[in-house]
Design a protein around this motif. Structure first.
Motif, PDB file in Angstrom:
ATOM      1  N   GLU A   1       1.021  -1.055   0.197  1.00  8.45           N
ATOM      2  CA  GLU A   1      -0.083  -0.282  -0.370  1.00  8.45           C
ATOM      3  C   GLU A   1       0.901   0.832  -0.133  1.00  8.45           C
ATOM      4  O   GLU A   1       0.708   1.893  -0.946  1.00  8.45           O
ATOM      5  N   PHE A   2       1.898   1.223   0.564  1.00  4.95           N
ATOM      6  CA  PHE A   2       2.869   1.900   0.526  1.00  4.95           C
ATOM      7  C   PHE A   2       3.269   2.808  -0.821  1.00  4.95           C
ATOM      8  O   PHE A   2       3.499   3.755  -1.115  1.00  4.95           O
ATOM      9  N   LYS A   3       3.954   1.495  -1.282  1.00  5.48           N
ATOM     10  CA  LYS A   3       4.711   2.035  -2.875  1.00  5.48           C
ATOM     11  C   LYS A   3       3.383   2.252  -3.917  1.00  5.48           C
ATOM     12  O   LYS A   3       3.550   2.875  -4.877  1.00  5.48           O
ATOM     13  N   GLN A   4       2.007   1.386  -3.714  1.00  7.50           N
ATOM     14  CA  GLN A   4       1.214   2.244  -4.097  1.00  7.50           C
ATOM     15  C   GLN A   4       0.553   3.492  -4.248  1.00  7.50           C
ATOM     16  O   GLN A   4       0.160   4.520  -4.995  1.00  7.50           O
ATOM     17  N   LEU A   5       0.559   4.095  -2.743  1.00  5.93           N
ATOM     18  CA  LEU A   5       0.270   5.681  -2.742  1.00  5.93           C
ATOM     19  C   LEU A   5       1.509   6.273  -3.558  1.00  5.93           C
ATOM     20  O   LEU A   5       1.175   7.705  -3.805  1.00  5.93           O
ATOM     21  N   LYS A   6       2.362   5.621  -2.525  1.00  6.79           N
ATOM     22  CA  LYS A   6       3.731   7.002  -3.475  1.00  6.79           C
ATOM     23  C   LYS A   6       3.185   7.260  -5.481  1.00  6.79           C
ATOM     24  O   LYS A   6       3.969   8.001  -5.958  1.00  6.79           O
ATOM     25  N   LEU A   7       3.440   6.008  -6.016  1.00  2.00           N
ATOM     26  CA  LEU A   7       3.555   5.563  -6.964  1.00  2.00           C
ATOM     27  C   LEU A   7       1.957   6.858  -7.639  1.00  2.00           C
ATOM     28  O   LEU A   7       2.181   7.448  -8.388  1.00  2.00           O
ATOM     29  N   GLU A   8       1.007   7.250  -6.893  1.00  6.20           N
ATOM     30  CA  GLU A   8      -0.429   7.869  -7.018  1.00  6.20           C
ATOM     31  C   GLU A   8       0.037   8.699  -6.910  1.00  6.20           C
ATOM     32  O   GLU A   8       0.124  10.119  -8.279  1.00  6.20           O
ATOM     33  N   LYS A   9       0.886   9.522  -5.755  1.00  3.91           N
ATOM     34  CA  LYS A   9       1.957  10.712  -5.911  1.00  3.91           C
ATOM     35  C   LYS A   9       2.889  11.554  -7.003  1.00  3.91           C
ATOM     36  O   LYS A   9       2.562  12.224  -6.827  1.00  3.91           O
TER      37      LYS A   9
ATOM     38  N   SER B   1       4.605  -7.082  -9.597  1.00  2.00           N
ATOM     39  CA  SER B   1       3.987  -5.670 -10.491  1.00  2.00           C
ATOM     40  C   SER B   1       2.696  -4.968 -10.550  1.00  2.00           C
ATOM     41  O   SER B   1       2.446  -4.447 -10.620  1.00  2.00           O
ATOM     42  N   LYS B   2       1.816  -6.214  -9.516  1.00  2.00           N
ATOM     43  CA  LYS B   2       0.469  -6.483  -9.359  1.00  2.00           C
ATOM     44  C   LYS B   2      -0.269  -5.070  -8.475  1.00  2.00           C
ATOM     45  O   LYS B   2       0.425  -5.341  -7.690  1.00  2.00           O
ATOM     46  N   LEU B   3      -0.703  -4.552  -9.291  1.00  5.10           N
ATOM     47  CA  LEU B   3      -1.323  -3.306  -8.220  1.00  5.10           C
ATOM     48  C   LEU B   3      -2.683  -3.993  -8.411  1.00  5.10           C
ATOM     49  O   LEU B   3      -3.312  -3.343  -6.369  1.00  5.10           O
TER      50      LEU B   3
ATOM     51  N   GLY C   1       7.584   2.516 -13.240  1.00  5.04           N
ATOM     52  CA  GLY C   1       7.213   3.454 -12.907  1.00  5.04           C
ATOM     53  C   GLY C   1       5.451   4.228 -13.150  1.00  5.04           C
ATOM     54  O   GLY C   1       4.777   4.304 -12.377  1.00  5.04           O
ATOM     55  N   THR C   2       4.768   3.613 -14.931  1.00  6.92           N
ATOM     56  CA  THR C   2       3.929   3.920 -15.262  1.00  6.92           C
ATOM     57  C   THR C   2       3.169   2.583 -15.017  1.00  6.92           C
ATOM     58  O   THR C   2       3.241   1.773 -14.488  1.00  6.92           O
ATOM     59  N   ARG C   3       2.069   3.199 -15.127  1.00  8.84           N
ATOM     60  CA  ARG C   3       1.158   2.375 -14.664  1.00  8.84           C
ATOM     61  C   ARG C   3       0.113   1.837 -15.874  1.00  8.84           C
ATOM     62  O   ARG C   3      -0.139   2.780 -16.737  1.00  8.84           O
ATOM     63  N   SER C   4      -0.251   0.843 -16.131  1.00  9.67           N
ATOM     64  CA  SER C   4      -1.834   0.303 -16.981  1.00  9.67           C
ATOM     65  C   SER C   4      -2.635  -0.841 -16.337  1.00  9.67           C
ATOM     66  O   SER C   4      -2.508  -1.566 -15.713  1.00  9.67           O
TER      67      SER C   4
END
Length: 268
Positions: free
Chosen positions: A30-38, A203-205, A215-218
């Motif tokens: 969750e920490f990395k997911q929030l960082k990716l969003e930011k 790699s799964k979010l 760091g880009t998402r798909s």
């Protein structure tokens, strides 16, 4: 060579592919997911810094695939106003402006660097085009585009880069500038596309949602998910189907299954 078929049935996985996806259930923290969003904007900006205007090929297929750009005219040389939501460096925009002299285009992108590349393009003219930086999930399009003024919105390989929880905000934003009776032309990654199967574990979010190494998402769309997304924001579905292509590399004897979703949704 490549063959293409359109339809409503999703691609059938091979047993090996199904096993690979079934095993890959661990989600990014969750920490990395929030960082990716930011850092989403920063990551796309770095993407354009690394690749400048060289990464995507000019998309001369757009008018071929989307005959609607011609069909939505009431008379032959009617001037159309379009919005390209998520224009990148203009790979879709400039071929379109070259091919069709009766188009005025609004174009926006999340990445300030991409917007600068568009403005520096020799084909960029403020008489035919207005480009601006915009986060479609929170910046109001009405700041740059008049309400109910756009004939066609193109949303091509854009929504997949946005967190699924925020996709509805993009569609709501676009709805305000689209003329009643006019439409959004959509093309993006479909479920079980080759790119989805190439992600390494870690790699799964979330469901059908992955992060690339940069760091880009798909996100990979199902027909049902996309249909619900648009209808919930008041659009009517005109066309919504999978496009399955098999690209064949004869030299290496490789068959690469590409899956896209190609759709058209209308504002009543």
């Amino acid at each position: 060579g490549a063959f293409q078929k359109k339809g409503h049935s999703a691609r059938v996985l091979s047993p090996e592919e199904a096993e690979k996806l079934a095993k890959d259930q661990v989600l990014v923290s969750e920490f990395k997911q929030l960082k990716l969003e930011k850092e989403a904007q920063k990551n796309w900006d770095l993407f354009y810094k690394r690749n400048s205007t060289n990464f995507f090929k000019d998309r001369h297929w757009t008018t071929r695939e989307f005959q609607e750009l011609k069909a939505c005219r009431e008379f032959a040389d009617q001037k159309l106003t379009i919005l390209e939501a998520g224009c990148g460096v203009g790979n879709c925009l400039f071929p379109l402006l070259e091919e069709d002299k009766n188009i005025f285009a609004y174009a926006c992108d999340f990445s300030p660097r991409a917007v600068e590349y568009v403005k520096k393009n020799a084909l960029y003219s403020t008489e035919r085009c207005k480009v601006f930086q915009c986060d479609l999930t929170k910046d109001d399009l009405l700041d740059n585009v008049p309400a109910d003024s756009v004939d066609v919105v193109t949303l091509i390989f854009v929504l997949s880069a946005i967190h699924p929880d925020k996709m509805h905000l993009v569609l709501r934003n676009i709805y305000k500038v689209l003329k009643p009776g006019k439409c959004v032309l959509f093309r993006d990654y479909g479920l079980y596309d080759h790119a989805m199967l190439r992600f390494k574990s870690g790699s799964k979010l979330g469901e059908n949602f992955y992060v690339r190494q940069d760091g880009t998402r798909s996100y990979f769309f199902t027909e049902e998910f996309l249909s619900q997304l648009f209808k919930a924001e008041g659009y009517e579905q005109v066309v919504n189907e999978y496009v399955q292509r098999e690209t064949v590399n004869r030299k290496e004897d490789l068959r690469v299954p590409r899956v896209f979703l190609q759709s058209k949704f209308q504002k009543p």
